[in-house]
Design an enzyme around this catalytic site. Structure first.
Site, PDB file in Angstrom:
ATOM      1  N   ARG A  91       0.957  -0.931  -0.330  1.00 62.22           N
ATOM      2  CA  ARG A  91      -0.037  -0.225   0.286  1.00 62.22           C
ATOM      3  C   ARG A  91       0.988   0.982   0.217  1.00 62.22           C
ATOM      4  NH1 ARG A  91      -3.530  -3.618   2.947  1.00 62.22           N
ATOM      5  NH2 ARG A  91      -5.048  -4.106   2.764  1.00 62.22           N
ATOM      6  N   ASN A 123      -5.963   4.183  -0.248  1.00 62.05           N
ATOM      7  CA  ASN A 123      -4.599   3.870   0.287  1.00 62.05           C
ATOM      8  C   ASN A 123      -3.868   4.291   0.154  1.00 62.05           C
ATOM      9  OD1 ASN A 123      -5.605   2.060   2.817  1.00 62.05           O
ATOM     10  ND2 ASN A 123      -6.080   0.126   0.775  1.00 62.05           N
ATOM     11  N   ARG A 154     -12.566  -8.839   9.387  1.00 67.58           N
ATOM     12  CA  ARG A 154     -12.124 -10.232   9.210  1.00 67.58           C
ATOM     13  C   ARG A 154     -11.833 -11.193  10.008  1.00 67.58           C
ATOM     14  NH1 ARG A 154      -8.634  -6.616   4.177  1.00 67.58           N
ATOM     15  NH2 ARG A 154     -10.672  -7.749   2.814  1.00 67.58           N
ATOM     16  N   HIS A 178      -3.197   0.998   8.676  1.00 68.47           N
ATOM     17  CA  HIS A 178      -3.515  -0.635   7.368  1.00 68.47           C
ATOM     18  C   HIS A 178      -2.693  -0.569   6.323  1.00 68.47           C
ATOM     19  CE1 HIS A 178      -6.508  -1.837   5.215  1.00 68.47           C
ATOM     20  NE2 HIS A 178      -6.619  -1.054   4.578  1.00 68.47           N
TER      21      HIS A 178
END
Length: 306
Positions: A91, A123, A154, A178
């Protein structure tokens, strides 16, 4: 519908998969708001708005195409626009491509409503949230990112399959960033008021294998179908709903934590004013090292673009 809802949510990049999934989720969840689809590609925005409006006839919300100037006067501005992540691309590698895009968007939104809240989804979201705050001129508490909310979902789904307990009754977070530096807060995870790791079905579970599965899931989806959008769409819509309805729900979102001196993915209560409060999380020494590494990386990149 006899009247247009008073609250407005604009989805920047709504012509794309993530933006459209977010806008549709807002309508499908029954959020009583005017949802504007805004995109640099006008035809895409028009098509998505027309399609989603067909799903709104039985819901309290409405959906239409909107302009950047209208979006700037919204109650919640969700930014999903950005360069698409390529298979196996970290990312962080998206940064150079997305910095210019986000800065241009914030300029196009001006003047931005003083009470507006910006929710970043693009992102790398931790760094782009920092950039959005600086370029928008809004206070830090009013600019947040989707963070590790989806990753934590998740994780809870995986733990639910192991323990047989509903994901909504499992309190466990992916934290820090993230991205590649995120980590699982195992020592703070709880189920039924007790430490998760004390649950009998967690006794022989390989925690590293769970982490790796969660960490790789987005890449697996991207390799198979090009991008992820349903999961993040419902997550973004749920956060927006909390902002509009002042629910004070706790989400692991990107927010500025004073004690760390940067934006990162961390549990915070979300309401009408944006971030109402951020929380201390119990971490062991190993988890604290991972947190420090995530903070260091985020600060390093933020400094580069300041």
């Amino acid at each position: 519908m006899s009247s247009v809802p008073k609250q407005r949510v604009s989805v920047i990049g709504g012509g794309g998969n993530v933006g459209a999934a977010t806008a549709f989720s807002l309508i499908a969840k029954g959020v009583p708001a005017e949802v504007l689809i805004v995109d640099a590609v006008d035809k895409a925005a028009e098509g998505q708005a027309l399609d989603i409006s067909d799903a709104a006839f039985m819901m309290p919300g409405v959906c239409r195409k909107g302009s950047f100037k209208e979006a700037g006067q919204s109650d919640v501005i969700i930014v999903t626009a950005g360069a698409r992540q390529q298979p196996n691309e970290p990312r962080s590698a998206l940064m150079d491509r997305n910095y210019t895009i986000i800065k241009s968007i914030m300029d196009s939104l001006q003047p931005i409503k003083e009470t507006a809240k910006i929710l970043m989804v693009s992102n790398p979201v931790d760094v782009l949230t920092d950039i959005a705050q600086k370029t928008s001129g809004l206070p830090r508490n009013q600019v947040i990112g989707s963070g590790t909310y989806l990753d934590s979902g998740r994780l809870r789904n995986e733990l639910s399959e192991i323990t047989g307990v509903s994901p909504t009754s499992i309190h466990a977070y992916m934290l820090g960033e993230h991205g590649d530096k995120q980590f699982t807060g195992w020592s703070s995870a709880r189920i039924g008021g007790r430490p998760l790791l004390e649950h009998p079905k967690m006794k022989d579970v390989d925690l590293d294998k769970i982490y790796e599965k969660i960490q790789r899931k987005a890449y697996v989806i991207i390799e198979a179908k090009g991008s992820t959008y349903y999961g993040i769409g419902i997550c973004a819509a749920t956060i927006a709903e909390a902002l509009l309805n002042n629910t004070s729900q706790v989400f692991p979102v990107v927010n500025y934590v004073e004690s760390f001196g940067c934006y990162l993915s961390w549990p915070a209560a979300i309401g009408y004013d944006g971030v109402e409060q951020s929380f201390e999380v119990k971490l062991n020494d190993k988890e604290r090292e991972k947190l420090d590494a995530a903070i260091s990386d985020i600060k390093k990149v933020c400094e580069k673009y300041n």
